[in-house]
Design a protein around this motif. Structure first.
Motif, PDB file in Angstrom:
ATOM      1  N   ARG A  33       0.846  -1.187   0.000  1.00  0.00           N
ATOM      2  CA  ARG A  33       0.000   0.000   0.000  1.00  0.00           C
ATOM      3  C   ARG A  33       0.885   1.241   0.000  1.00  0.00           C
ATOM      4  O   ARG A  33       1.911   1.288   0.677  1.00  0.00           O
ATOM      5  CB  ARG A  33      -0.904   0.009   1.222  1.00  0.00           C
ATOM      6  N   GLY A  34       0.490   2.247  -0.781  1.00  0.00           N
ATOM      7  CA  GLY A  34       1.283   3.465  -0.808  1.00  0.00           C
ATOM      8  C   GLY A  34       0.855   4.377  -1.938  1.00  0.00           C
ATOM      9  O   GLY A  34      -0.192   4.189  -2.559  1.00  0.00           O
ATOM     10  N   ALA A  35       1.677   5.381  -2.197  1.00  0.00           N
ATOM     11  CA  ALA A  35       1.382   6.336  -3.265  1.00  0.00           C
ATOM     12  C   ALA A  35       1.431   5.642  -4.623  1.00  0.00           C
ATOM     13  O   ALA A  35       1.986   4.553  -4.769  1.00  0.00           O
ATOM     14  CB  ALA A  35       2.387   7.479  -3.215  1.00  0.00           C
ATOM     15  N   GLY A  36       0.844   6.282  -5.629  1.00  0.00           N
ATOM     16  CA  GLY A  36       0.854   5.693  -6.961  1.00  0.00           C
ATOM     17  C   GLY A  36       0.195   6.590  -7.980  1.00  0.00           C
ATOM     18  O   GLY A  36      -0.430   7.597  -7.634  1.00  0.00           O
ATOM     19  N   GLY A  37       0.329   6.211  -9.250  1.00  0.00           N
ATOM     20  CA  GLY A  37      -0.261   7.012 -10.315  1.00  0.00           C
ATOM     21  C   GLY A  37      -0.858   6.194 -11.439  1.00  0.00           C
ATOM     22  O   GLY A  37      -1.423   6.742 -12.376  1.00  0.00           O
ATOM     23  N   TYR A  38      -0.753   4.852 -11.359  1.00  0.00           N
ATOM     24  CA  TYR A  38      -1.353   4.021 -12.399  1.00  0.00           C
ATOM     25  C   TYR A  38      -2.877   4.008 -12.248  1.00  0.00           C
ATOM     26  O   TYR A  38      -3.407   4.108 -11.137  1.00  0.00           O
ATOM     27  CB  TYR A  38      -0.828   2.584 -12.288  1.00  0.00           C
ATOM     28  N   GLN A  39      -3.569   3.878 -13.372  1.00  0.00           N
ATOM     29  CA  GLN A  39      -5.013   3.709 -13.348  1.00  0.00           C
ATOM     30  C   GLN A  39      -5.337   2.420 -12.584  1.00  0.00           C
ATOM     31  O   GLN A  39      -4.637   1.416 -12.716  1.00  0.00           O
ATOM     32  CB  GLN A  39      -5.570   3.605 -14.771  1.00  0.00           C
ATOM     33  N   MET A  40      -6.425   2.433 -11.802  1.00  0.00           N
ATOM     34  CA  MET A  40      -6.778   1.281 -10.959  1.00  0.00           C
ATOM     35  C   MET A  40      -7.984   0.538 -11.542  1.00  0.00           C
ATOM     36  O   MET A  40      -9.040   1.124 -11.740  1.00  0.00           O
ATOM     37  CB  MET A  40      -7.084   1.757  -9.535  1.00  0.00           C
ATOM     38  N   PHE A  41      -7.794  -0.760 -11.799  1.00  0.00           N
ATOM     39  CA  PHE A  41      -8.828  -1.567 -12.444  1.00  0.00           C
ATOM     40  C   PHE A  41      -9.451  -2.601 -11.520  1.00  0.00           C
ATOM     41  O   PHE A  41     -10.565  -3.065 -11.767  1.00  0.00           O
ATOM     42  CB  PHE A  41      -8.252  -2.302 -13.655  1.00  0.00           C
ATOM     43  N   GLY A  42      -8.734  -3.021 -10.495  1.00  0.00           N
ATOM     44  CA  GLY A  42      -9.233  -4.083  -9.622  1.00  0.00           C
ATOM     45  C   GLY A  42      -8.194  -4.435  -8.589  1.00  0.00           C
ATOM     46  O   GLY A  42      -7.219  -3.701  -8.380  1.00  0.00           O
ATOM     47  N   ILE A  43      -8.390  -5.589  -7.959  1.00  0.00           N
ATOM     48  CA  ILE A  43      -7.476  -6.018  -6.893  1.00  0.00           C
ATOM     49  C   ILE A  43      -7.366  -7.539  -6.922  1.00  0.00           C
ATOM     50  O   ILE A  43      -8.319  -8.235  -7.278  1.00  0.00           O
ATOM     51  CB  ILE A  43      -7.997  -5.509  -5.528  1.00  0.00           C
ATOM     52  N   THR A  44      -6.193  -8.039  -6.578  1.00  0.00           N
ATOM     53  CA  THR A  44      -6.020  -9.489  -6.480  1.00  0.00           C
ATOM     54  C   THR A  44      -5.965  -9.905  -5.016  1.00  0.00           C
ATOM     55  O   THR A  44      -5.374  -9.191  -4.193  1.00  0.00           O
ATOM     56  CB  THR A  44      -4.748  -9.973  -7.212  1.00  0.00           C
ATOM     57  N   PRO A  45      -6.559 -11.028  -4.657  1.00  0.00           N
ATOM     58  CA  PRO A  45      -6.472 -11.523  -3.276  1.00  0.00           C
ATOM     59  C   PRO A  45      -5.161 -12.239  -2.991  1.00  0.00           C
ATOM     60  O   PRO A  45      -4.928 -12.682  -1.871  1.00  0.00           O
ATOM     61  CB  PRO A  45      -7.648 -12.505  -3.203  1.00  0.00           C
ATOM     62  N   MET A  46      -4.294 -12.338  -3.992  1.00  0.00           N
ATOM     63  CA  MET A  46      -3.085 -13.146  -3.908  1.00  0.00           C
ATOM     64  C   MET A  46      -1.869 -12.282  -3.595  1.00  0.00           C
ATOM     65  O   MET A  46      -1.414 -11.502  -4.432  1.00  0.00           O
ATOM     66  CB  MET A  46      -2.892 -13.866  -5.249  1.00  0.00           C
ATOM     67  N   PRO A  47      -1.306 -12.357  -2.379  1.00  0.00           N
ATOM     68  CA  PRO A  47      -0.104 -11.585  -2.057  1.00  0.00           C
ATOM     69  C   PRO A  47       1.054 -11.945  -2.985  1.00  0.00           C
ATOM     70  O   PRO A  47       1.241 -13.111  -3.338  1.00  0.00           O
ATOM     71  CB  PRO A  47       0.215 -11.987  -0.615  1.00  0.00           C
ATOM     72  N   ILE A  48       1.842 -10.927  -3.358  1.00  0.00           N
ATOM     73  CA  ILE A  48       2.990 -11.159  -4.244  1.00  0.00           C
ATOM     74  C   ILE A  48       4.302 -10.734  -3.597  1.00  0.00           C
ATOM     75  O   ILE A  48       5.359 -10.874  -4.203  1.00  0.00           O
ATOM     76  CB  ILE A  48       2.814 -10.425  -5.584  1.00  0.00           C
ATOM     77  N   TYR A  49       4.220 -10.228  -2.350  1.00  0.00           N
ATOM     78  CA  TYR A  49       5.428  -9.793  -1.639  1.00  0.00           C
ATOM     79  C   TYR A  49       5.185  -9.969  -0.149  1.00  0.00           C
ATOM     80  O   TYR A  49       4.175  -9.512   0.379  1.00  0.00           O
ATOM     81  CB  TYR A  49       5.720  -8.327  -1.969  1.00  0.00           C
ATOM     82  N   ASP A  50       6.097 -10.662   0.525  1.00  0.00           N
ATOM     83  CA  ASP A  50       5.918 -10.939   1.943  1.00  0.00           C
ATOM     84  C   ASP A  50       7.275 -10.960   2.637  1.00  0.00           C
ATOM     85  O   ASP A  50       7.932 -12.002   2.707  1.00  0.00           O
ATOM     86  CB  ASP A  50       5.208 -12.288   2.130  1.00  0.00           C
TER      87      ASP A  50
ATOM     88  N   MET B 275      10.763 -13.986  -0.627  1.00  0.00           N
ATOM     89  CA  MET B 275       9.716 -13.030  -0.272  1.00  0.00           C
ATOM     90  C   MET B 275       9.056 -12.357  -1.472  1.00  0.00           C
ATOM     91  O   MET B 275       7.971 -11.801  -1.359  1.00  0.00           O
ATOM     92  CB  MET B 275      10.290 -11.953   0.661  1.00  0.00           C
ATOM     93  N   VAL B 276       9.688 -12.415  -2.647  1.00  0.00           N
ATOM     94  CA  VAL B 276       9.146 -11.811  -3.870  1.00  0.00           C
ATOM     95  C   VAL B 276       8.632 -12.926  -4.781  1.00  0.00           C
ATOM     96  O   VAL B 276       9.373 -13.869  -5.087  1.00  0.00           O
ATOM     97  CB  VAL B 276      10.219 -10.964  -4.582  1.00  0.00           C
ATOM     98  N   PHE B 277       7.386 -12.814  -5.221  1.00  0.00           N
ATOM     99  CA  PHE B 277       6.785 -13.899  -6.004  1.00  0.00           C
ATOM    100  C   PHE B 277       7.263 -13.912  -7.453  1.00  0.00           C
ATOM    101  O   PHE B 277       7.612 -14.953  -7.992  1.00  0.00           O
ATOM    102  CB  PHE B 277       5.260 -13.776  -5.976  1.00  0.00           C
ATOM    103  N   PHE B 278       7.265 -12.745  -8.115  1.00  0.00           N
ATOM    104  CA  PHE B 278       7.546 -12.704  -9.553  1.00  0.00           C
ATOM    105  C   PHE B 278       9.037 -12.599  -9.846  1.00  0.00           C
ATOM    106  O   PHE B 278       9.825 -12.112  -9.035  1.00  0.00           O
ATOM    107  CB  PHE B 278       6.832 -11.512 -10.199  1.00  0.00           C
ATOM    108  N   ARG B 279       9.392 -13.035 -11.059  1.00  0.00           N
ATOM    109  CA  ARG B 279      10.727 -12.819 -11.588  1.00  0.00           C
ATOM    110  C   ARG B 279      10.607 -12.477 -13.074  1.00  0.00           C
ATOM    111  O   ARG B 279       9.638 -12.885 -13.743  1.00  0.00           O
ATOM    112  CB  ARG B 279      11.597 -14.049 -11.377  1.00  0.00           C
ATOM    113  N   PRO B 280      11.550 -11.704 -13.627  1.00  0.00           N
ATOM    114  CA  PRO B 280      11.470 -11.353 -15.045  1.00  0.00           C
ATOM    115  C   PRO B 280      11.383 -12.598 -15.928  1.00  0.00           C
ATOM    116  O   PRO B 280      12.088 -13.579 -15.709  1.00  0.00           O
ATOM    117  CB  PRO B 280      12.776 -10.582 -15.290  1.00  0.00           C
ATOM    118  N   GLY B 281      10.508 -12.537 -16.921  1.00  0.00           N
ATOM    119  CA  GLY B 281      10.291 -13.680 -17.806  1.00  0.00           C
ATOM    120  C   GLY B 281       9.067 -14.488 -17.465  1.00  0.00           C
ATOM    121  O   GLY B 281       8.606 -15.300 -18.281  1.00  0.00           O
ATOM    122  N   ASP B 282       8.509 -14.299 -16.265  1.00  0.00           N
ATOM    123  CA  ASP B 282       7.237 -14.955 -15.937  1.00  0.00           C
ATOM    124  C   ASP B 282       6.145 -14.484 -16.896  1.00  0.00           C
ATOM    125  O   ASP B 282       6.187 -13.364 -17.421  1.00  0.00           O
ATOM    126  CB  ASP B 282       6.805 -14.608 -14.509  1.00  0.00           C
TER     127      ASP B 282
END
Length: 291
Positions: free
Chosen positions: A199-216, A228-235
């Protein structure tokens, strides 16, 4: 593509593949940054990849900046001839489009938006030629997306749509940034979709939300125990629209430690994709669906 090299002080070299993001530029950047890593150039302390560029941090007392630039430039030919193929993952990401939380945030920051009278989805639909938010949502989730970069905010993925360039969605960021964005918001800015990892500041248009955490950072989420980070480049990501009840069910499963993301191992070949985008995407979906 014309590669550009720029010094950032005495300790950084910034390498940019092209003015615009493309998969060709991404793969060249990936191959070249890998080549720099494999070359074990004395003095290199960090290599930071981005969408279609990368940055090399080095110790100028070990290797003079002019010599470092020469070493990096010499690796460009190797990168151009490298195989443009990745062994990667396709991941299904559930999205509750038009959810109440991002809608509330949208309403609180309308004075910072290009179209204060509508929602972000209404605006995105209109400027992309769709007659409704629902039609735009269909276009957003109907094809896979490629994770070209992870970062800026910890764990935040930049996602690039796997369709012909003239069919890609484009939506500008807010005129003025927000001071608040809900955690796990699915957003859009320029040619990139994203998921706000915190959660924090931002400027992208907001379309929805995912229930799936991607950073912990505490690594309490069951599928983030190893990293702790779910994604990696190339996914590769395939959005899955869900309703409020499904959102609540997944949130409960995440909290109980029983939620498992839907993932399939795949190979992605850039030449095959450029030759047959629809066919490649169909094969990706077959892999995800277990066909």
């Amino acid at each position: 593509m014309k590669t550009r090299y720029t010094f950032g002080g005495d300790e950084h070299i910034y390498v940019e593949m092209d003015d615009e993001m493309s998969l060709d530029a991404f793969f060249k950047s990936l191959s070249m940054s890998n080549a720099v890593r494999e070359a074990n150039i004395p003095g290199v302390t960090e290599i930071c990849p981005a969408n279609a560029s990368f940055q090399v941090k080095f110790d100028p007392d070990v290797t003079h900046p002019d010599d470092m630039l020469k070493h990096v430039k010499e690796l460009e030919h190797k990168a151009e001839s490298a195989e443009k193929r990745l062994s990667t993952r396709i991941i299904e990401i559930p999205v509750f489009y038009q959810d109440p939380w991002t809608h509330d945030c949208v309403m609180r920051f309308r004075e910072r938006h290009q179209d204060p009278s509508g929602t972000d989805l209404d605006y995105a639909a209109r400027i992309n030629g769709y007659d409704s938010a629902e039609a735009f949502i269909e276009a957003h989730h109907s094809q896979p997306w490629f994770v070209s970069m992870v970062g800026f905010v910890a764990g935040l993925p930049f996602l690039y749509q796997l369709v012909e360039r003239d069919k890609q969605l484009e939506v500008p960021k807010y005129l003025r940034p927000r001071t608040d964005t809900p955690k796990q918001t699915v957003g859009y800015g320029g040619c990139f979709s994203c998921i706000y990892s915190v959660r924090g500041a931002g400027g992208y248009q907001m379309f929805g939300i995912t229930p799936m955490p991607i950073y912990d950072p505490r690594q309490e989420v069951s599928y983030l125990k190893d990293f702790m980070v779910f994604f990696r480049p190339g996914d590769i990501v395939k959005w899955k629209p869900i309703d409020h009840a499904e959102y609540d069910r997944i949130v409960a499963a995440v909290e109980a430690g029983t939620y498992t993301p839907r993932i399939a191992e795949v190979d992605f070949d850039l030449e095959d994709f450029n030759a047959d985008m629809a066919g490649t995407n169909a094969k990706l979906m077959e892999a995800l669906n277990g066909a």
